[in-house]
Design a protein around this motif. Structure first.
Motif, PDB file in Angstrom:
ATOM      1  N   THR A  19      13.108  21.898 -33.713  1.00  0.00           N
ATOM      2  CA  THR A  19      11.998  22.017 -32.778  1.00  0.00           C
ATOM      3  C   THR A  19      11.031  20.857 -32.976  1.00  0.00           C
ATOM      4  O   THR A  19      10.680  20.514 -34.114  1.00  0.00           O
ATOM      5  N   PHE A  20      10.594  20.265 -31.871  1.00  0.00           N
ATOM      6  CA  PHE A  20       9.610  19.182 -31.863  1.00  0.00           C
ATOM      7  C   PHE A  20       8.388  19.682 -31.104  1.00  0.00           C
ATOM      8  O   PHE A  20       8.509  20.194 -29.987  1.00  0.00           O
ATOM      9  N   ASN A  21       7.206  19.513 -31.703  1.00  0.00           N
ATOM     10  CA  ASN A  21       6.008  20.086 -31.091  1.00  0.00           C
ATOM     11  C   ASN A  21       4.825  19.137 -31.253  1.00  0.00           C
ATOM     12  O   ASN A  21       4.394  18.857 -32.366  1.00  0.00           O
ATOM     13  N   ASP A  22       4.324  18.630 -30.114  1.00  0.00           N
ATOM     14  CA  ASP A  22       3.081  17.858 -30.137  1.00  0.00           C
ATOM     15  C   ASP A  22       2.002  18.604 -29.357  1.00  0.00           C
ATOM     16  O   ASP A  22       1.048  18.027 -28.852  1.00  0.00           O
ATOM     17  N   GLY A  23       2.172  19.916 -29.274  1.00  0.00           N
ATOM     18  CA  GLY A  23       1.336  20.755 -28.434  1.00  0.00           C
ATOM     19  C   GLY A  23       2.159  21.332 -27.309  1.00  0.00           C
ATOM     20  O   GLY A  23       1.857  22.391 -26.765  1.00  0.00           O
ATOM     21  N   VAL A  73       4.582  14.044 -38.383  1.00  0.00           N
ATOM     22  CA  VAL A  73       4.521  12.599 -38.206  1.00  0.00           C
ATOM     23  C   VAL A  73       3.502  12.300 -37.117  1.00  0.00           C
ATOM     24  O   VAL A  73       3.426  13.015 -36.118  1.00  0.00           O
ATOM     25  N   LYS A  74       2.722  11.257 -37.300  1.00  0.00           N
ATOM     26  CA  LYS A  74       1.679  10.903 -36.335  1.00  0.00           C
ATOM     27  C   LYS A  74       2.176   9.791 -35.418  1.00  0.00           C
ATOM     28  O   LYS A  74       2.768   8.814 -35.875  1.00  0.00           O
ATOM     29  N   THR A  75       1.928   9.945 -34.122  1.00  0.00           N
ATOM     30  CA  THR A  75       2.298   8.896 -33.180  1.00  0.00           C
ATOM     31  C   THR A  75       1.300   7.755 -33.249  1.00  0.00           C
ATOM     32  O   THR A  75       0.148   7.931 -33.672  1.00  0.00           O
ATOM     33  N   ASN A  76       1.738   6.569 -32.818  1.00  0.00           N
ATOM     34  CA  ASN A  76       0.820   5.431 -32.795  1.00  0.00           C
ATOM     35  C   ASN A  76       0.110   5.357 -31.445  1.00  0.00           C
ATOM     36  O   ASN A  76       0.226   6.253 -30.610  1.00  0.00           O
ATOM     37  N   ALA A  77      -0.612   4.273 -31.237  1.00  0.00           N
ATOM     38  CA  ALA A  77      -1.403   4.133 -30.018  1.00  0.00           C
ATOM     39  C   ALA A  77      -0.548   4.034 -28.763  1.00  0.00           C
ATOM     40  O   ALA A  77      -1.054   4.183 -27.645  1.00  0.00           O
ATOM     41  N   ASN A 135      -1.507   9.064 -30.390  1.00  0.00           N
ATOM     42  CA  ASN A 135      -2.296   9.386 -31.593  1.00  0.00           C
ATOM     43  C   ASN A 135      -2.295  10.882 -31.906  1.00  0.00           C
ATOM     44  O   ASN A 135      -3.323  11.464 -32.280  1.00  0.00           O
ATOM     45  N   ALA A 136      -1.147  11.508 -31.748  1.00  0.00           N
ATOM     46  CA  ALA A 136      -1.035  12.951 -31.991  1.00  0.00           C
ATOM     47  C   ALA A 136      -0.090  13.218 -33.151  1.00  0.00           C
ATOM     48  O   ALA A 136       0.713  12.362 -33.541  1.00  0.00           O
ATOM     49  N   ASN A 137      -0.188  14.424 -33.707  1.00  0.00           N
ATOM     50  CA  ASN A 137       0.766  14.850 -34.715  1.00  0.00           C
ATOM     51  C   ASN A 137       1.948  15.533 -34.039  1.00  0.00           C
ATOM     52  O   ASN A 137       1.771  16.377 -33.151  1.00  0.00           O
ATOM     53  N   VAL A 138       3.145  15.158 -34.457  1.00  0.00           N
ATOM     54  CA  VAL A 138       4.359  15.818 -33.999  1.00  0.00           C
ATOM     55  C   VAL A 138       4.894  16.645 -35.156  1.00  0.00           C
ATOM     56  O   VAL A 138       5.110  16.122 -36.259  1.00  0.00           O
ATOM     57  N   LEU A 139       5.079  17.925 -34.909  1.00  0.00           N
ATOM     58  CA  LEU A 139       5.619  18.821 -35.928  1.00  0.00           C
ATOM     59  C   LEU A 139       7.111  19.009 -35.655  1.00  0.00           C
ATOM     60  O   LEU A 139       7.511  19.377 -34.548  1.00  0.00           O
ATOM     61  N   ILE A 140       7.936  18.745 -36.667  1.00  0.00           N
ATOM     62  CA  ILE A 140       9.387  18.854 -36.541  1.00  0.00           C
ATOM     63  C   ILE A 140       9.871  19.928 -37.501  1.00  0.00           C
ATOM     64  O   ILE A 140       9.684  19.811 -38.717  1.00  0.00           O
ATOM     65  N   THR A 141      10.488  20.964 -36.966  1.00  0.00           N
ATOM     66  CA  THR A 141      10.954  22.082 -37.785  1.00  0.00           C
ATOM     67  C   THR A 141      12.465  22.201 -37.684  1.00  0.00           C
ATOM     68  O   THR A 141      13.025  22.278 -36.589  1.00  0.00           O
ATOM     69  N   THR A 142      13.132  22.198 -38.842  1.00  0.00           N
ATOM     70  CA  THR A 142      14.596  22.268 -38.900  1.00  0.00           C
ATOM     71  C   THR A 142      15.022  23.671 -39.307  1.00  0.00           C
ATOM     72  O   THR A 142      14.530  24.225 -40.302  1.00  0.00           O
ATOM     73  N   SER A 143      15.950  24.256 -38.549  1.00  0.00           N
ATOM     74  CA  SER A 143      16.295  25.670 -38.761  1.00  0.00           C
ATOM     75  C   SER A 143      17.107  25.905 -40.024  1.00  0.00           C
ATOM     76  O   SER A 143      17.130  27.028 -40.540  1.00  0.00           O
ATOM     77  N   TRP A 144      17.777  24.864 -40.540  1.00  0.00           N
ATOM     78  CA  TRP A 144      18.634  25.107 -41.705  1.00  0.00           C
ATOM     79  C   TRP A 144      17.829  25.397 -42.969  1.00  0.00           C
ATOM     80  O   TRP A 144      18.355  25.973 -43.910  1.00  0.00           O
ATOM     81  N   ASN A 145      16.567  24.989 -42.986  1.00  0.00           N
ATOM     82  CA  ASN A 145      15.737  25.308 -44.154  1.00  0.00           C
ATOM     83  C   ASN A 145      14.321  25.726 -43.773  1.00  0.00           C
ATOM     84  O   ASN A 145      13.462  25.911 -44.642  1.00  0.00           O
ATOM     85  N   ASN A 146      14.067  25.841 -42.451  1.00  0.00           N
ATOM     86  CA  ASN A 146      12.746  26.216 -41.933  1.00  0.00           C
ATOM     87  C   ASN A 146      11.626  25.327 -42.477  1.00  0.00           C
ATOM     88  O   ASN A 146      10.483  25.760 -42.627  1.00  0.00           O
ATOM     89  N   LYS A 147      11.968  24.075 -42.724  1.00  0.00           N
ATOM     90  CA  LYS A 147      10.970  23.122 -43.206  1.00  0.00           C
ATOM     91  C   LYS A 147      10.340  22.413 -42.013  1.00  0.00           C
ATOM     92  O   LYS A 147      11.014  22.095 -41.035  1.00  0.00           O
ATOM     93  N   THR A 148       9.020  22.165 -42.122  1.00  0.00           N
ATOM     94  CA  THR A 148       8.310  21.466 -41.057  1.00  0.00           C
ATOM     95  C   THR A 148       7.830  20.108 -41.564  1.00  0.00           C
ATOM     96  O   THR A 148       7.212  20.014 -42.632  1.00  0.00           O
ATOM     97  N   TYR A 149       8.155  19.073 -40.809  1.00  0.00           N
ATOM     98  CA  TYR A 149       7.730  17.710 -41.105  1.00  0.00           C
ATOM     99  C   TYR A 149       6.644  17.329 -40.097  1.00  0.00           C
ATOM    100  O   TYR A 149       6.719  17.700 -38.924  1.00  0.00           O
TER     101      TYR A 149
END
Length: 470
Positions: free
Chosen positions: A90-94, A66-70, A50-64
């Motif tokens: 980069t993938f970041n859930d903390g 997505v929330k994990t399920n249970a 139940n956490a947010n995962v932040l995904i950042t792509t270097s080709w455009n520095n955009k961050t997506y």
């Protein structure tokens, strides 16, 4: 009491580890991978519950986000640019992890049995033509390899243990000769990075690569008891272990080379191919990516010799059943001593013709050889007409071979055949009133009828008689 505290401590430790867990990605997502260009590519994995995962792509520095399920699972899409790189994600859930050395380009999957599996280094006493020269040019940063180890399972397998590799003499030596050379040709002609995924297993039936759902209605294969030992030709076991782990990874298309193991049941092969491709495309939940495949090559078979031409026929028929498909003919590139012909370069090149012409829209490139269209009988001669011969026919200064002719008695005799304009004229002194013609319609028959563009005609027959008896 002491035991109770120990159990509680273990549970708490597991909970802490879960809370602190890094993002976990399937093996197909890794350093050095190639992502399909100009698409919303699927990405998935596991992370904290139940956490947010932040995904950042270097080709455009955009961050997506997505929330994990249970259960900690997550899945999303990220937009890829035109071909280029290397990039990072980069993938970041903390707890942050970064994938690097990522290229954007074209991604293909190659699958099937031993002729697709056969590596550049060859098999025991069975070489790949010009293998050392191929390895001399193998060090190319624009080609990346992902080779799935052979595995089988009655139930779906979530992941594999492989990783993306750079192309060099050491890695290429172990990789599919057809898959690698196809990728290298695309990379040279398109001038973009190419990733090639190998999922092949020698000596396997098509049924093992199909789902149980897609086998519904077919009865000409064995279904083992649940308690029986798993073998590689059990239905669905290769799909479960070698396809499921990569389903969803965006690909441009599929290459397929399989069939020898289905020579004993050729009459349903075309329908099985169509069912398999339909199911794979459905599972990928994407557009109808191209499916290019290789017709088996001539060889002296020890068993089921009479069925081999029927398999040729079924493979040719599959092109009419599978949308966006194409067949490479290998009637001139077989071997009389091995089921594994050494010249894999010509097969790779013919697959590349299909891809470059039909998938990438390169105009002026021929991709199909002559296709039998009709016959006309004049006295003791049969005149054959063809499609896919814009500039005509040729045998490159050789006498046409592997033609046979029969009368009403259905007995075939070797025939003389000659090119006349855009037709082939066939006759034999042994058949005064011909009815039917066959070309390379035997297990070991080699063909040499080409269009002027240099692509061969597949084996064919003008009759529909039972091939196993007169």
């Amino acid at each position: 009491m002491k035991r109770y505290l120990t159990v509680v401590s273990l549970l708490l430790l597991c909970g802490i580890q879960s809370i602190k867990a890094n993002v976990v990605l399937p093996a197909i997502f890794g350093n050095g991978m190639v992502l399909q260009q100009k698409e919303n590519v699927k990405v998935w994995g596991k992370a904290k519950l139940n956490a947010n995962v932040l995904i950042t792509t270097s080709w455009n520095n955009k961050t997506y986000t997505v929330k994990t399920n249970a259960s900690g699972n997550w899945k999303t899409t990220i937009a890829t640019p035109t071909a280029g790189g290397p990039y990072s994600i980069t993938f970041n859930d903390g707890n942050k992890i970064t994938l690097s050395d990522i290229l954007i380009g074209e991604v293909w999957l190659c699958s099937g049995q031993s002729n697709m599996e056969m590596p550049i280094k060859g098999f025991g006493n069975q070489p790949i033509l010009n293998s050392n020269d191929i390895l001399l040019d193998a060090e190319e940063p624009g080609v990346r390899l992902f080779r799935i180890e052979k595995n089988m399972s009655r139930t779906p397998v979530a992941d594999v243990t492989n990783k993306w590799e750079h192309a060099n003499a050491v890695t290429v030596k172990e990789f599919s000769a057809i898959g690698y050379q196809f990728a290298r040709m695309l990379q040279q002609k398109l001038k973009v990075p190419v990733g090639i995924i190998q999922s092949a297993y020698g000596g396997t039936d098509i049924e093992a690569w199909m789902t149980k759902n897609s086998l519904t209605g077919f009865t000409d294969f064995k279904t083992p008891a649940d308690s029986a030992k798993v073998i590689k030709n059990d239905p669905a076991v290769l799909f479960n272990a070698m396809i499921i782990p990569i389903i969803g990874y965006n690909i441009k298309g599929v290459l397929w080379y399989q069939g020898e193991n289905n020579r004993m049941n050729p009459l349903t092969y075309a329908q099985k191919m169509a069912a398999m491709v339909k199911e794979w495309r459905t599972q990928w939940a994407t557009n109808q990516w191209p499916f290019y495949y290789v017709q088996i090559a001539p060889n002296v078979y020890n068993d089921h010799k009479e069925e081999i031409p029927l398999l040729y026929e079924a493979q040719a028929q599959a092109m009419t059943l599978i949308p966006n498909s194409g067949m490479v003919v290998s009637v001139d590139a077989g071997s009389q001593t091995t089921i594994h012909p050494p010249n894999k370069t010509i097969i790779s090149k013919r697959l590349a013709y299909w891809a470059l012409a039909k998938t990438y829209g390169k105009e002026g490139i021929a991709y199909m050889g002559p296709v039998y269209k009709s016959l006309k009988i004049t006295d003791d001669k049969v005149i054959l007409s063809f499609d896919q011969i814009p500039t005509g026919l040729t045998a490159f200064d050789q006498k046409l071979k592997s033609f046979e002719i029969a009368g009403e008695d259905k007995v075939f005799y070797p025939a003389d055949a000659a090119i006349s304009g855009k037709t082939v004229v066939v006759k034999s002194e042994s058949v005064k009133k011909p009815v039917a013609v066959r070309y390379a319609f035997k297990d070991n028959a080699v063909g040499n009828l080409y269009n002027v563009e240099g692509l061969p005609s597949a084996p064919f027959r003008t009759d529909n008689w039972d091939n196993t008896k007169p």
